[in-house]
Design a protein around this motif. Structure first.
Motif, PDB file in Angstrom:
ATOM      1  N   LYS A  50      41.336  38.568  48.110  1.00  0.00           N
ATOM      2  CA  LYS A  50      41.920  38.995  46.836  1.00  0.00           C
ATOM      3  C   LYS A  50      43.220  39.770  47.011  1.00  0.00           C
ATOM      4  O   LYS A  50      43.419  40.468  47.993  1.00  0.00           O
ATOM      5  CB  LYS A  50      40.930  39.876  46.064  1.00  0.00           C
ATOM      6  CG  LYS A  50      39.595  39.218  45.798  1.00  0.00           C
ATOM      7  CD  LYS A  50      39.746  37.971  44.976  1.00  0.00           C
ATOM      8  CE  LYS A  50      38.396  37.368  44.649  1.00  0.00           C
ATOM      9  NZ  LYS A  50      38.477  35.973  44.338  1.00  0.00           N
ATOM     10  N   GLN A  94      29.190  45.428  42.195  1.00  0.00           N
ATOM     11  CA  GLN A  94      29.210  45.718  40.766  1.00  0.00           C
ATOM     12  C   GLN A  94      30.190  44.730  40.145  1.00  0.00           C
ATOM     13  O   GLN A  94      29.802  43.630  39.817  1.00  0.00           O
ATOM     14  CB  GLN A  94      29.577  47.170  40.497  1.00  0.00           C
ATOM     15  CG  GLN A  94      29.302  47.566  39.064  1.00  0.00           C
ATOM     16  CD  GLN A  94      29.238  49.073  38.894  1.00  0.00           C
ATOM     17  OE1 GLN A  94      28.715  49.797  39.725  1.00  0.00           O
ATOM     18  NE2 GLN A  94      29.786  49.541  37.794  1.00  0.00           N
ATOM     19  N   CYS A  95      31.469  45.038  40.062  1.00  0.00           N
ATOM     20  CA  CYS A  95      32.405  44.035  39.526  1.00  0.00           C
ATOM     21  C   CYS A  95      32.693  42.968  40.580  1.00  0.00           C
ATOM     22  O   CYS A  95      32.950  41.826  40.258  1.00  0.00           O
ATOM     23  CB  CYS A  95      33.686  44.680  39.011  1.00  0.00           C
ATOM     24  SG  CYS A  95      34.997  44.908  40.232  1.00  0.00           S
ATOM     25  N   GLY A  96      32.691  43.354  41.853  1.00  0.00           N
ATOM     26  CA  GLY A  96      32.832  42.415  42.951  1.00  0.00           C
ATOM     27  C   GLY A  96      34.237  42.153  43.436  1.00  0.00           C
ATOM     28  O   GLY A  96      34.411  41.520  44.474  1.00  0.00           O
ATOM     29  N   TYR A  97      35.250  42.626  42.756  1.00  0.00           N
ATOM     30  CA  TYR A  97      36.614  42.263  43.122  1.00  0.00           C
ATOM     31  C   TYR A  97      36.974  42.680  44.545  1.00  0.00           C
ATOM     32  O   TYR A  97      37.564  41.906  45.293  1.00  0.00           O
ATOM     33  CB  TYR A  97      37.627  42.848  42.128  1.00  0.00           C
ATOM     34  CG  TYR A  97      38.980  42.211  42.286  1.00  0.00           C
ATOM     35  CD1 TYR A  97      39.254  40.991  41.686  1.00  0.00           C
ATOM     36  CD2 TYR A  97      39.966  42.788  43.065  1.00  0.00           C
ATOM     37  CE1 TYR A  97      40.482  40.365  41.845  1.00  0.00           C
ATOM     38  CE2 TYR A  97      41.196  42.179  43.232  1.00  0.00           C
ATOM     39  CZ  TYR A  97      41.451  40.972  42.624  1.00  0.00           C
ATOM     40  OH  TYR A  97      42.658  40.359  42.800  1.00  0.00           O
ATOM     41  N   CYS A  98      36.594  43.864  44.941  1.00  0.00           N
ATOM     42  CA  CYS A  98      36.975  44.381  46.261  1.00  0.00           C
ATOM     43  C   CYS A  98      36.036  43.944  47.371  1.00  0.00           C
ATOM     44  O   CYS A  98      36.300  44.188  48.546  1.00  0.00           O
ATOM     45  CB  CYS A  98      37.010  45.906  46.230  1.00  0.00           C
ATOM     46  SG  CYS A  98      35.364  46.659  46.085  1.00  0.00           S
ATOM     47  N   GLN A  99      34.946  43.304  47.024  1.00  0.00           N
ATOM     48  CA  GLN A  99      33.870  43.124  47.995  1.00  0.00           C
ATOM     49  C   GLN A  99      34.199  42.223  49.169  1.00  0.00           C
ATOM     50  O   GLN A  99      33.692  42.447  50.260  1.00  0.00           O
ATOM     51  CB  GLN A  99      32.599  42.669  47.292  1.00  0.00           C
ATOM     52  CG  GLN A  99      32.027  43.726  46.360  1.00  0.00           C
ATOM     53  CD  GLN A  99      31.781  45.061  47.036  1.00  0.00           C
ATOM     54  OE1 GLN A  99      31.184  45.124  48.106  1.00  0.00           O
ATOM     55  NE2 GLN A  99      32.256  46.134  46.428  1.00  0.00           N
ATOM     56  N   CYS A 105      37.055  50.933  46.158  1.00  0.00           N
ATOM     57  CA  CYS A 105      36.138  50.298  45.208  1.00  0.00           C
ATOM     58  C   CYS A 105      36.236  51.083  43.905  1.00  0.00           C
ATOM     59  O   CYS A 105      35.767  52.216  43.826  1.00  0.00           O
ATOM     60  CB  CYS A 105      34.701  50.312  45.734  1.00  0.00           C
ATOM     61  SG  CYS A 105      33.500  49.666  44.549  1.00  0.00           S
ATOM     62  N   ARG A 106      36.841  50.487  42.905  1.00  0.00           N
ATOM     63  CA  ARG A 106      37.011  51.186  41.630  1.00  0.00           C
ATOM     64  C   ARG A 106      35.682  51.430  40.931  1.00  0.00           C
ATOM     65  O   ARG A 106      35.578  52.302  40.090  1.00  0.00           O
ATOM     66  CB  ARG A 106      37.961  50.405  40.725  1.00  0.00           C
ATOM     67  CG  ARG A 106      39.384  50.433  41.291  1.00  0.00           C
ATOM     68  CD  ARG A 106      40.371  49.865  40.351  1.00  0.00           C
ATOM     69  NE  ARG A 106      40.447  50.682  39.156  1.00  0.00           N
ATOM     70  CZ  ARG A 106      41.155  50.381  38.089  1.00  0.00           C
ATOM     71  NH1 ARG A 106      41.854  49.287  38.077  1.00  0.00           N
ATOM     72  NH2 ARG A 106      41.173  51.168  37.051  1.00  0.00           N
ATOM     73  N   CYS A 107      34.663  50.656  41.295  1.00  0.00           N
ATOM     74  CA  CYS A 107      33.338  50.849  40.693  1.00  0.00           C
ATOM     75  C   CYS A 107      32.558  51.957  41.392  1.00  0.00           C
ATOM     76  O   CYS A 107      31.518  52.379  40.886  1.00  0.00           O
ATOM     77  CB  CYS A 107      32.541  49.543  40.733  1.00  0.00           C
ATOM     78  SG  CYS A 107      33.323  48.194  39.829  1.00  0.00           S
ATOM     79  N   THR A 159      30.986  51.973  44.523  1.00  0.00           N
ATOM     80  CA  THR A 159      29.732  51.563  45.175  1.00  0.00           C
ATOM     81  C   THR A 159      29.649  52.031  46.630  1.00  0.00           C
ATOM     82  O   THR A 159      28.903  51.451  47.420  1.00  0.00           O
ATOM     83  CB  THR A 159      29.560  50.026  45.113  1.00  0.00           C
ATOM     84  OG1 THR A 159      30.605  49.404  45.866  1.00  0.00           O
ATOM     85  CG2 THR A 159      29.555  49.523  43.691  1.00  0.00           C
TER      86      THR A 159
END
Length: 148
Positions: free
Chosen positions: A34, A95-100, A131-133, A135
């Motif tokens: 990403k 959670q949102c998964g974007y950074c994962q 991680c903006r969420c 986690t």
């Protein structure tokens, strides 16, 4: 120019200064890596080059001749990648998964270097991945779970 991506030789006709991130996403069609900040600060674009975690948004493709690039699409072919991906599922990290994808790649590089990392090792290795969420607690649990 030829580059090894996920153990496959890829012929590229791109400018040498083109960032690896855009080669992967736009040329090779590997969209799991990403774009985050574009400055190598957030970790969303993390891939492995010869086993080392690097930020693909600031890595020029011209610097990779003769090197092996592994992306999130290919890391599951390794034992460490399989353990980390399973730990991510078991610990319900996403959670949102974007950074994962970047988080997983950094975790795999850490475990390849230090199979039984201490909390401080995990903190050091993962500090460049945002991680903006929030986690982070689940990420640490998953890394510990995937360690040998």
């Amino acid at each position: 120019m030829k580059v090894m991506v996920n153990s496959k030789s890829v012929d590229l006709d791109v400018p040498e200064e083109m960032p690896l991130l855009w080669v992967l996403r736009d040329v090779a069609g590997l969209t799991g890596t990403k774009f985050g900040c574009g400055m190598g600060l957030c970790g969303a674009c993390t891939v492995h080059v010869d086993g080392q975690a690097v930020r693909s948004c600031i890595t020029p493709i011209g610097s990779l001749a003769g090197k092996q690039v592994t992306t999130i699409e290919g890391v599951g072919a390794t034992a460490i990648g399989q353990r980390v991906q399973q730990a991510w599922v078991n610990e319900d990290v996403v959670q949102c998964g974007y950074c994962q994808s970047g988080q997983v790649m950094s975790a795999c590089a850490l475990l390849a270097e230090k199979p039984k990392p201490k909390d401080s090792d995990i903190d050091d290795a993962m500090s460049g991945n945002i991680c903006r969420c929030g986690t982070y607690v689940r990420i640490r649990r998953a890394i510990k779970s995937a360690s040998t």
